[in-house]
Design a protein around this motif. Structure first.
Motif, PDB file in Angstrom:
ATOM      1  N   UNK A 202       0.835  -1.201   0.000  1.00 55.99           N
ATOM      2  CA  UNK A 202       0.000   0.000   0.000  1.00 55.99           C
ATOM      3  C   UNK A 202       0.871   1.253   0.000  1.00 55.99           C
ATOM      4  N   UNK A 203       0.296   2.299  -0.618  1.00 54.30           N
ATOM      5  CA  UNK A 203       1.042   3.542  -0.742  1.00 54.30           C
ATOM      6  C   UNK A 203       0.064   4.711  -0.746  1.00 54.30           C
ATOM      7  N   UNK A 204       0.543   5.872  -0.289  1.00 59.35           N
ATOM      8  CA  UNK A 204      -0.256   7.099  -0.328  1.00 59.35           C
ATOM      9  C   UNK A 204       0.487   8.136  -1.164  1.00 59.35           C
ATOM     10  N   UNK A 205      -0.296   8.981  -1.840  1.00 59.09           N
ATOM     11  CA  UNK A 205       0.341  10.017  -2.653  1.00 59.09           C
ATOM     12  C   UNK A 205      -0.703  10.868  -3.347  1.00 59.09           C
ATOM     13  N   UNK A 206      -0.261  12.017  -3.877  1.00 56.09           N
ATOM     14  CA  UNK A 206      -1.160  12.919  -4.598  1.00 56.09           C
ATOM     15  C   UNK A 206      -0.431  13.501  -5.801  1.00 56.09           C
ATOM     16  N   UNK A 207      -1.119  13.496  -6.947  1.00 57.68           N
ATOM     17  CA  UNK A 207      -0.553  14.023  -8.184  1.00 57.68           C
ATOM     18  C   UNK A 207      -1.597  14.930  -8.828  1.00 57.68           C
ATOM     19  N   UNK A 208      -1.153  16.119  -9.230  1.00 56.79           N
ATOM     20  CA  UNK A 208      -2.071  17.113  -9.785  1.00 56.79           C
ATOM     21  C   UNK A 208      -1.770  17.316 -11.266  1.00 56.79           C
ATOM     22  N   UNK A 209      -2.639  16.729 -12.126  1.00 59.06           N
ATOM     23  CA  UNK A 209      -2.483  16.838 -13.580  1.00 59.06           C
ATOM     24  C   UNK A 209      -1.071  16.442 -14.034  1.00 59.06           C
ATOM     25  N   UNK A 210      -0.569  15.411 -13.431  1.00 60.16           N
ATOM     26  CA  UNK A 210       0.771  14.935 -13.778  1.00 60.16           C
ATOM     27  C   UNK A 210       0.704  13.972 -14.950  1.00 60.16           C
ATOM     28  N   UNK A 211       1.816  13.839 -15.659  1.00 61.74           N
ATOM     29  CA  UNK A 211       1.904  12.850 -16.729  1.00 61.74           C
ATOM     30  C   UNK A 211       2.061  11.463 -16.122  1.00 61.74           C
ATOM     31  N   UNK A 212       1.784  10.442 -16.915  1.00 57.65           N
ATOM     32  CA  UNK A 212       1.930   9.064 -16.439  1.00 57.65           C
ATOM     33  C   UNK A 212       3.374   8.795 -16.025  1.00 57.65           C
ATOM     34  N   UNK A 213       4.308   9.332 -16.784  1.00 55.45           N
ATOM     35  CA  UNK A 213       5.719   9.106 -16.471  1.00 55.45           C
ATOM     36  C   UNK A 213       6.076   9.678 -15.103  1.00 55.45           C
ATOM     37  N   UNK A 214       5.580  10.879 -14.801  1.00 57.00           N
ATOM     38  CA  UNK A 214       5.887  11.490 -13.509  1.00 57.00           C
ATOM     39  C   UNK A 214       5.278  10.702 -12.347  1.00 57.00           C
ATOM     40  N   UNK A 215       4.072  10.179 -12.560  1.00 55.39           N
ATOM     41  CA  UNK A 215       3.416   9.390 -11.509  1.00 55.39           C
ATOM     42  C   UNK A 215       4.191   8.101 -11.255  1.00 55.39           C
TER      43      UNK A 215
END
Length: 317
Positions: A281-294
């Motif tokens: 399990x993991x937690x995180x937040x990405x705002x309009x990020x590219x797939x590569x950045x995620x």
């Protein structure tokens, strides 16, 4: 009667109708002229009209035998035929118009993988459609009810109308609202109704009202395929509805669930090496990020390698 003959011809016809055998001859003329009539009730009408004529023209004193011309026979027949035609037209006018059933038009809005769509419905309700999802509604929408079918995931900001309930059909579940905001998820036999504002009623189709749930904001109803029972629990609106704002949030989510979401959102196929633990399990937040950045951020925290080749992604140790 209809000014088709002169007074002299009219008198001659009445004189002929008094002669022996004239009635039978006139009946035969009428029979031949009206032989196409298929309705017993019309035959009875002819008989009644003939009887009335026979009663009206009473036998008079004996007169010299006389046979009318063919033209006068036609005039005599026209007296009756005019009445019969009028009777037929009256009956035709009294027939009920055939009921024409209105054909409903079905409207469909859908997104492909990696797409999102914002839609405004005819009643000013707003829908945000997630990737690889579809909604359907027909031309009766907004009349007696507002019925929407959902496959995939959609967020609804419902325009308030107490007289016309808003109903979402997501498979086995039906969700009814008047004016509210909620998220609907329906994929692979799993349905989730998450309420962010207002109040909704969630029920299983074709099951007793005992299976009905009334949700308050912050509650989510869940139904697994063929389970026959709705479960309710709280949820985090910021995480669950982040997708409609272009944000991706994970809060102690398994890698398996994250991979499934990324495939839907970005329209890719992700292959994971068997030796990698998908339950981590993991937690995180990405705002309009590219797939590569995620994937870069996930790989750093979970210790895996990845490779992107167009719409194919591989994750390895």
């Amino acid at each position: 009667m209809n000014e088709a003959c002169t007074p002299e011809e009219h008198a001659q016809v009445k004189k002929w109708l008094d002669l022996p055998g004239s009635r039978e001859e006139l009946d035969q003329i009428l029979l031949e002229s009206w032989e196409a009539s298929p309705d017993d009730s019309e035959d009875e009408a002819v008989d009644r009209m003939l009887d009335n004529i026979h009663r009206e023209i009473r036998p008079s004193h004996k007169i010299r035998p006389w046979k009318p011309s063919a033209g006068l026979l036609k005039i005599a027949a026209s007296f009756i035929l005019l009445g019969l035609v009028s009777l037929g037209l009256f009956r035709y006018s009294q027939q009920e118009e055939p009921v024409v059933e209105e054909t409903l038009t079905v409207y469909t809005k859908e997104t492909r993988v990696g797409e999102k769509l914002r839609i405004r419905l005819p009643d000013q309700t707003y829908v945000v459609l997630n990737a690889n999802s579809k909604i359907e509604f027909d031309s009766d929408y907004g009349k007696a009810k507002r019925m929407i079918k959902v496959s995939g995931e959609a967020f609804f900001d419902v325009a308030s109308n107490e007289k016309v309930p808003f109903i979402v059909d997501s498979g086995e579940l039906q969700t009814t609202a008047l004016g509210t905001e909620f998220n609907v998820f329906s994929r692979d036999g799993l349905e989730k109704i998450a309420l962010t504002e207002g109040k909704v009623k969630v029920e299983i189709e074709d099951l007793p009202a005992a299976e009905t749930k009334f949700l308050e904001p912050g509650q989510m109803a869940t139904l697994k395929e063929n389970a026959g029972e709705i479960s309710a629990a709280s949820f985090d609106p910021l995480i669950l509805t982040a997708w409609k704002e272009g944000r991706i949030r994970f809060k102690r989510s398994s890698l398996k669930d994250i991979v499934a979401n990324l495939q839907t959102w970005y329209g890719v196929e992700i292959q994971v090496q068997k030796s990698i633990n998908l339950n981590r399990k993991v937690s995180g937040e990405f705002n309009n990020e590219s797939l590569e950045n995620i994937l870069e951020g996930l790989s750093f925290s979970m210790g895996f390698q990845f490779e992107i080749n167009e719409n194919q992604v591989s994750i390895t140790n």
